[in-house]
Design a protein around this motif. Structure first.
Motif, PDB file in Angstrom:
ATOM      1  N   ALA A 196       0.830  -1.204   0.000  1.00 55.20           N
ATOM      2  CA  ALA A 196       0.000   0.000   0.000  1.00 55.20           C
ATOM      3  C   ALA A 196       0.869   1.261   0.000  1.00 55.20           C
ATOM      4  O   ALA A 196       0.478   2.300  -0.518  1.00 55.20           O
ATOM      5  N   GLN A 197       2.056   1.163   0.595  1.00 52.02           N
ATOM      6  CA  GLN A 197       2.990   2.300   0.620  1.00 52.02           C
ATOM      7  C   GLN A 197       4.340   1.838   0.075  1.00 52.02           C
ATOM      8  O   GLN A 197       5.294   1.641   0.839  1.00 52.02           O
ATOM      9  N   PRO A 198       4.426   1.657  -1.242  1.00 52.57           N
ATOM     10  CA  PRO A 198       5.624   1.022  -1.808  1.00 52.57           C
ATOM     11  C   PRO A 198       6.924   1.781  -1.535  1.00 52.57           C
ATOM     12  O   PRO A 198       7.974   1.165  -1.344  1.00 52.57           O
ATOM     13  N   TYR A 199       6.874   3.118  -1.462  1.00 48.13           N
ATOM     14  CA  TYR A 199       8.120   3.884  -1.284  1.00 48.13           C
ATOM     15  C   TYR A 199       8.597   3.817   0.166  1.00 48.13           C
ATOM     16  O   TYR A 199       9.794   3.803   0.424  1.00 48.13           O
ATOM     17  N   HIS A 200       7.631   3.754   1.093  1.00 46.90           N
ATOM     18  CA  HIS A 200       8.007   3.538   2.495  1.00 46.90           C
ATOM     19  C   HIS A 200       8.643   2.150   2.629  1.00 46.90           C
ATOM     20  O   HIS A 200       9.647   1.974   3.313  1.00 46.90           O
ATOM     21  N   ALA A 201       8.016   1.177   1.965  1.00 47.25           N
ATOM     22  CA  ALA A 201       8.523  -0.198   2.039  1.00 47.25           C
ATOM     23  C   ALA A 201       9.915  -0.286   1.411  1.00 47.25           C
ATOM     24  O   ALA A 201      10.788  -1.013   1.898  1.00 47.25           O
ATOM     25  N   LEU A 202      10.122   0.498   0.347  1.00 46.37           N
ATOM     26  CA  LEU A 202      11.443   0.508  -0.295  1.00 46.37           C
ATOM     27  C   LEU A 202      12.492   1.056   0.677  1.00 46.37           C
ATOM     28  O   LEU A 202      13.554   0.455   0.865  1.00 46.37           O
ATOM     29  N   LEU A 203      12.163   2.175   1.308  1.00 50.23           N
ATOM     30  CA  LEU A 203      13.107   2.765   2.260  1.00 50.23           C
ATOM     31  C   LEU A 203      13.396   1.791   3.411  1.00 50.23           C
ATOM     32  O   LEU A 203      14.553   1.572   3.790  1.00 50.23           O
ATOM     33  N   LYS A 204      12.345   1.171   3.918  1.00 54.62           N
ATOM     34  CA  LYS A 204      12.507   0.212   5.020  1.00 54.62           C
ATOM     35  C   LYS A 204      13.457  -0.919   4.594  1.00 54.62           C
ATOM     36  O   LYS A 204      14.395  -1.263   5.318  1.00 54.62           O
TER      37      LYS A 204
END
Ligand code: AMP
Ligand code: MG
Length: 464
Positions: free
Chosen positions: A190-198
């Protein structure tokens, strides 16, 4: 560069890629690795990036001597990129020659495969190709290329350049490409860019912890040398610890020790915050909200690093259970090693000789202060008595995580000097040994020795 010849080919990697290793020994392959022609249907590209070098933002860098030649699919469906390094100028060479000298190419080639052999995420190296053409550095040297292989060569700096140029559409395009290409499990997030950073934060933390465990110092941890995939990238003035010295600075150009061995954990986080900064426009439209979210994700770095390090350290000590004394036990050992100038790799390798009731092990001989080491050994044995494995089983497990061989500077230097005299045997033998560094390789045990005194004179820097 003219008249290229193969110096070494990595058969194991060729097989992983589904290539016929015999192909690597043809004249055509050497010419391709020197950039003499392009394969039909391919269009080489160099990537644009920027980055923070020694703490300062450099607004324009880029692949100054690397060309992405193409992509391929391995037999198991794994996706690979082939990148040629050192073949000459690119649009981002900034007036430099785009070449790499034999010396630095040998180091990159061998260390890539050595790290892979150690089980540490890294870009790989398929072949090392030389030429007798002269390349000018502090002295005249000859040039060489490395065919690097990786699922991706995307760096933190590739994101930073779009952020600092306010090119948010391109930034999003790059993030989407990376997710689509390399982080497919994040696609439906749902939040791909947050997941990428994580993911990037966690992978970087785990990578740095693995470096610390094996005693590897990268040497130039600029944000443009940080892989988004969490791979060890761009081997320049790296070094493995000989004597345990936490403040070890392997790069002679690093006057202030910004990238000293014991600074790597905090520098890894610093670089992750550069990456996070570049992602801000994708995290939230409100700058402050985006920054708060980035900070929260950056907080995952330290626990991941500490966890990976603690787990690895317990394995190095042959401990399966988790006990509260473990951390103190390993810190005390490291302190003793530092005081006694004990060899990092060999001390850990020899710890497996300690038995619960008998042998105090070979490592003891490297400690000037034997008494202090014996006190430590007693505590260690007490801790071992809580374990259920017997001496033999523990030794086997410890020898599988404490390497006998690492690419010590003096080994690389000896191989380089021989290669400069056209004797490539040591490059090839080192490759074999370093691909399985946990095996005994009795015929090469001399390469497990601590450095000879002349090794103090070896100087490695960014110039290569
Ligand atoms: P490095 O210190 O190897 O990470 O390199 C920093 C930057 O300098 C990168 O953009 C490199 O591509 C570039 N660079 C290093 N050596 C050369 C060279 N011989 N020719 C052109 N660009 C280079
Ligand atoms: Mg670089």
């Amino acid at each position: 560069m003219s008249s290229p010849y193969l110096i070494s080919a990595c058969t194991a990697l060729a097989e992983e890629l589904g290539l016929d290793p015999a192909e690597l020994h043809t004249p055509g392959f050497a010419q391709w690795c020197m950039g003499h022609f392009e394969l039909e249907g391919t269009q080489p590209v160099s990537a644009l990036y920027s980055g923070h070098q020694f703490g300062h933002y450099n607004p324009q860098l880029g692949d100054g001597r690397a060309l992405l030649l193409g992509e391929m699919m391995g037999p198991n469906g794994q996706h690979w990129e082939l990148q040629l390094k050192g073949a000459g100028p690119t649009p981002y060479s900034r007036g430099a020659d785009g070449r790499a000298v034999l010396r630095s190419s040998i180091r990159e080639y061998l260390c890539s495969e050595a790290m892979h052999g150690l089980g540490i995420p890294t870009t790989r190296a398929l072949a090392l190709v030389g030429s007798d053409e002269e390349v000018y550095r502090e002295q005249i040297e000859t040039g060489a290329t490395v065919m690097r292989v990786s699922p991706s060569f995307v760096r933190f700096g590739n994101f930073e350049i779009f952020y600092y140029r306010d090119q948010h559409a391109q930034l999003k395009q790059l993030a989407d490409y990376v997710i689509d290409h390399d982080f497919t499990d994040l696609k439906d997030n749902a939040q791909p860019y947050h997941a990428l950073l994580k993911t990037v934060v966690e992978r970087t933390a785990a990578l740095v912890a693995q470096w610390q465990l094996v005693g590897f110092a990268h040497g130039v941890l600029n944000s443009d040398n940080m892989s988004v995939l969490g791979l060890t990238l761009d081997y320049g003035p790296f070094g493995f610890l000989d004597q345990y010295n936490p403040g070890f600075i392997c790069n002679h150009s690093d006057h202030h020790g910004r990238y000293a061995f014991d600074q790597q954990p905090s520098i890894g986080l610093w670089n992750c915050s550069c990456f996070a900064q570049a992602l801000l426009p994708l995290l939230h439209e409100d700058g402050e909200t985006a920054a708060a979210q980035a900070r929260e994700l950056l907080e995952l770095y330290e626990p991941m690093l500490v966890k990976t390090f603690a787990l690895g350290m317990r394995a190095k000590l042959g401990l399966v259970k988790e006990e509260s004394v473990d951390q103190q036990l390993s810190s005390e050992l490291l302190e003793l090693m530092e005081k006694n100038k004990a060899d990092y790799t060999n001390t850990f390798r020899q710890l497996s000789d300690i038995t619960l009731n008998g042998d105090r092990g070979k490592a003891r001989d490297s400690f000037v202060d034997r008494e202090a080491f014996d006190v430590w050994t007693d505590k260690y044995r007490e801790r071992l008595s809580l374990e259920s494995r017997d001496d033999a089983a523990r030794k086997q497990a410890m020898d599988a995580v404490n390497p006998k061989y690492v690419l010590r500077n003096y080994l690389a230097q000896t191989a380089i000097e021989k290669a400069q005299q056209k004797d490539f045997s040591m490059v090839n033998d080192l490759l074999t040994v370093l691909q399985s560094p946990f095996d005994e390789h009795p015929e090469f045990s001399a390469w497990a020795a601590e450095p000879p005194s002349w090794a103090d004179e070896i100087s490695v820097s960014c110039s290569s």
